[in-house]
Design a protein around this motif. Structure first.
Motif, PDB file in Angstrom:
ATOM      1  N   PHE B 217       0.808  -1.225   0.000  1.00 29.43           N
ATOM      2  CA  PHE B 217       0.000   0.000   0.000  1.00 29.43           C
ATOM      3  C   PHE B 217       0.841   1.275   0.000  1.00 29.43           C
ATOM      4  O   PHE B 217       0.515   2.244  -0.665  1.00 29.43           O
ATOM      5  N   THR B 231     -13.334  -1.402   1.289  1.00 29.90           N
ATOM      6  CA  THR B 231     -11.918  -1.660   1.576  1.00 29.90           C
ATOM      7  C   THR B 231     -11.112  -0.364   1.529  1.00 29.90           C
ATOM      8  O   THR B 231     -10.276  -0.111   2.397  1.00 29.90           O
ATOM      9  N   ASN B 233     -11.995   2.775   1.987  1.00 33.03           N
ATOM     10  CA  ASN B 233     -12.262   3.667   3.112  1.00 33.03           C
ATOM     11  C   ASN B 233     -11.519   3.199   4.364  1.00 33.03           C
ATOM     12  O   ASN B 233     -10.873   3.987   5.062  1.00 33.03           O
ATOM     13  N   ILE B 234     -11.599   1.904   4.637  1.00 30.11           N
ATOM     14  CA  ILE B 234     -10.968   1.352   5.844  1.00 30.11           C
ATOM     15  C   ILE B 234      -9.441   1.492   5.751  1.00 30.11           C
ATOM     16  O   ILE B 234      -8.780   1.914   6.706  1.00 30.11           O
ATOM     17  N   LEU B 235      -8.900   1.166   4.574  1.00 27.68           N
ATOM     18  CA  LEU B 235      -7.446   1.261   4.370  1.00 27.68           C
ATOM     19  C   LEU B 235      -6.947   2.690   4.556  1.00 27.68           C
ATOM     20  O   LEU B 235      -5.967   2.936   5.262  1.00 27.68           O
ATOM     21  N   LYS B 237      -8.381   5.283   6.031  1.00 26.10           N
ATOM     22  CA  LYS B 237      -8.551   5.797   7.400  1.00 26.10           C
ATOM     23  C   LYS B 237      -7.526   5.181   8.352  1.00 26.10           C
ATOM     24  O   LYS B 237      -7.035   5.837   9.266  1.00 26.10           O
ATOM     25  N   MET B 238      -7.206   3.904   8.125  1.00 22.73           N
ATOM     26  CA  MET B 238      -6.167   3.279   8.946  1.00 22.73           C
ATOM     27  C   MET B 238      -4.831   3.976   8.697  1.00 22.73           C
ATOM     28  O   MET B 238      -4.097   4.292   9.632  1.00 22.73           O
ATOM     29  N   GLY B 239      -4.551   4.245   7.422  1.00 24.01           N
ATOM     30  CA  GLY B 239      -3.308   4.937   7.082  1.00 24.01           C
ATOM     31  C   GLY B 239      -3.237   6.320   7.713  1.00 24.01           C
ATOM     32  O   GLY B 239      -2.207   6.705   8.272  1.00 24.01           O
ATOM     33  N   SER B 241      -4.559   7.276  10.381  1.00 21.59           N
ATOM     34  CA  SER B 241      -4.447   7.225  11.848  1.00 21.59           C
ATOM     35  C   SER B 241      -2.995   7.169  12.299  1.00 21.59           C
ATOM     36  O   SER B 241      -2.688   7.475  13.451  1.00 21.59           O
ATOM     37  N   LEU B 242      -2.105   6.793  11.399  1.00 16.29           N
ATOM     38  CA  LEU B 242      -0.699   6.611  11.789  1.00 16.29           C
ATOM     39  C   LEU B 242      -0.061   7.916  12.252  1.00 16.29           C
ATOM     40  O   LEU B 242       0.730   7.932  13.191  1.00 16.29           O
ATOM     41  N   ILE B 245      -1.100   8.602  15.846  1.00 15.55           N
ATOM     42  CA  ILE B 245      -0.564   7.572  16.747  1.00 15.55           C
ATOM     43  C   ILE B 245       0.923   7.818  17.002  1.00 15.55           C
ATOM     44  O   ILE B 245       1.389   7.838  18.150  1.00 15.55           O
TER      45      ILE B 245
END
Lengths: 312, 312
Positions: B217, B231, B233-235, B237-239, B241-242, B245
């Motif tokens: 990715f 998929t 949207n989830i990918l 948004k996860m990215g 969040s880094l 974090i």
């Protein structure tokens, strides 16, 4: 306890696997035996080179190997004496209590379904992965690849299986089960996710906390993250890539260390009549060592028996 | 060029939006005007407080606001004078060249489909996002949420639309288009992904490089990443969040900085008869400023006209 390990499976097998198993053999209790399955001569030579003198490694001959790219069903049929084929025979007869391999994932899945078979009541066994959380814990995520296409009922059952797994092997009391989705509200997401939400909300055997989004993946909101095998596989692999990316950039961090797949040791297939662990194809000796420890934990937890009980 | 901005949309609107627009107004050329849409009095007060004396901000009154949680269709019907409603009116009549909002995403999507409408030949317009790559570039990822359920033909068309977008707005010659999947081989993945692979392979108008996996990715393998809106949207948004974090963990890094959504400014809806940008709900002034620059780039690139040409 007898832990069966495919010595021939994985990109760096048998060397990395056997070396990792020797590291584990020095750490496990005396009542645990590791049964290495594969080419006896090759395995013995690695053991001799490592100068291992312990007594808790046995070797069982398997004179064929299923390669990574082979078609799972055809490979298992044409190579019954492969290390994966022999491993499932030993697991079925109870000669080993768990079987783990870093080899052909498809063959491990097919072997599970056709040899030890699905537990009655389980629709489609998922593979569980572990997502590191910023609170230092791991969340169980399932499915991570066995079922790319799912029905709502399957997702709801993944929630039940994941909850039992988290409680049994990780000691989490009434695990928080969440559905991975693209919004917090009940009506958000794909048609499958919307239906799954309803089923999970109604299921009193799990502690369903609702939808979580991609931004919550690492945030410690859930103990069990339910998703289809397509989304779960992509998410987990993306997460695992962070360790290498940041390491290459000279950044080390305790949280990032946990995104390293080596730390986890493997992914259990949940809902089959036996304990099966699939490890990463590029498993190193460290990964193989941790695979043994994961195997021990799964056997000790009696999670498979607990799933049978829960669904009977 | 006239850039229409919903001053009332977003968690921190109108203050953060107007303040960001003033930052942008000081950076854009004199031939560009920003048209702020919303409550004139509120907007003017923020402008006065910021002591802005420039001439390239106009205000158009819209005396209603669609809230974040409102049902998109019902909200647009019952609030024609909302900032989103007025924005689409101005876009349709050509009084603005692009319309951007950090408000209700659903209303922006519905407004696009019902007001300016889908370009003939486009099946279902996707929303495009931007995934930071370790080589410093951005990859276009689409869909990131407009279509949670997709057909193979839609995925194949996302590839075409993304390719035109990357070429027009990012200056990438024959962009590499990849399908996000759970294995590299053609036969891997969900039924939809398998079919989409075949269609994309046959499509000579794109430079299809095959499947990429979650681990790829961030790796700079593709310029355009095609996936379903669930998929994607989830990918993404996860990215995203880094950044937060790792910032909380005291780690700053150039690559991680690019996972901060503020840097990107928004997500274009691709395949509708006009330029529409959806910005992050929690847009700060910095995000709003970058939203203006993204708007400029999209208008200048004539990407909407190029898509019409390509599909005619």
């Amino acid at each position: 306890m007898k832990i069966g390990i495919d010595a021939m499976g994985g990109d760096f097998a048998p060397k990395a696997i056997v070396e990792g198993i020797i590291l584990a053999a020095n750490e496990i209790p005396a009542d645990t035996t590791i049964v290495l399955i594969g080419n006896v001569q090759d395995i013995q030579q690695i053991i001799d080179n490592q100068n291992y003198k312990g007594t808790n490694i046995e070797i069982v001959e398997a004179n064929e190997t299923i390669e990574m790219g082979e078609h799972p069903v055809r490979a298992l049929q044409s190579k019954p004496n492969s290390s994966i084929g022999v491993g499932f025979k030993l697991l079925k007869t109870g000669e080993i209590d768990v079987f783990a391999s870093a080899g052909n994932t498809g063959a491990m899945m097919v072997g599970s379904l056709f040899s030890i078979k699905t537990i009655e009541g389980v629709q489609r066994p998922p593979i569980a992965g572990f997502a590191p959380q910023i609170d230092g814990k791991l969340a169980v995520i399932l499915d991570i690849g066995a079922n790319a296409d799912v029905k709502p009922e399957m997702l709801a059952q993944f929630g039940v299986l994941g909850s039992i797994y988290a409680e049994a092997t990780m000691g989490i009391d009434t695990p928080r089960v969440a559905l991975m989705n693209i919004g917090e509200e009940e009506e958000k997401g794909s048609l499958v996710a919307q239906q799954a939400y309803k089923l999970m909300k109604e299921n009193t055997s799990i502690n369903f906390i609702g939808n979580i989004e991609g931004k919550d993946f690492f945030k410690g909101k859930a103990d069990v993250i339910v998703t289809d095998g397509f989304t779960g596989n992509i998410l987990l692999k993306m997460g695992e890539s962070l360790y290498g990316i940041m390491k290459d950039r000279g950044i080390r961090d305790e949280f990032l260390d946990k995104t390293n797949y080596e730390a986890v040791g493997g992914s259990p297939i949940i809902g089959v009549n036996g304990n099966v662990i699939i490890a990463h194809g590029s498993s190193s000796a460290t990964a193989a060592k941790n695979m043994v420890h994961l195997c021990r934990k799964v056997v000790e937890s009696k999670v498979t028996e607990k799933i049978k009980e829960a669904l009977s």
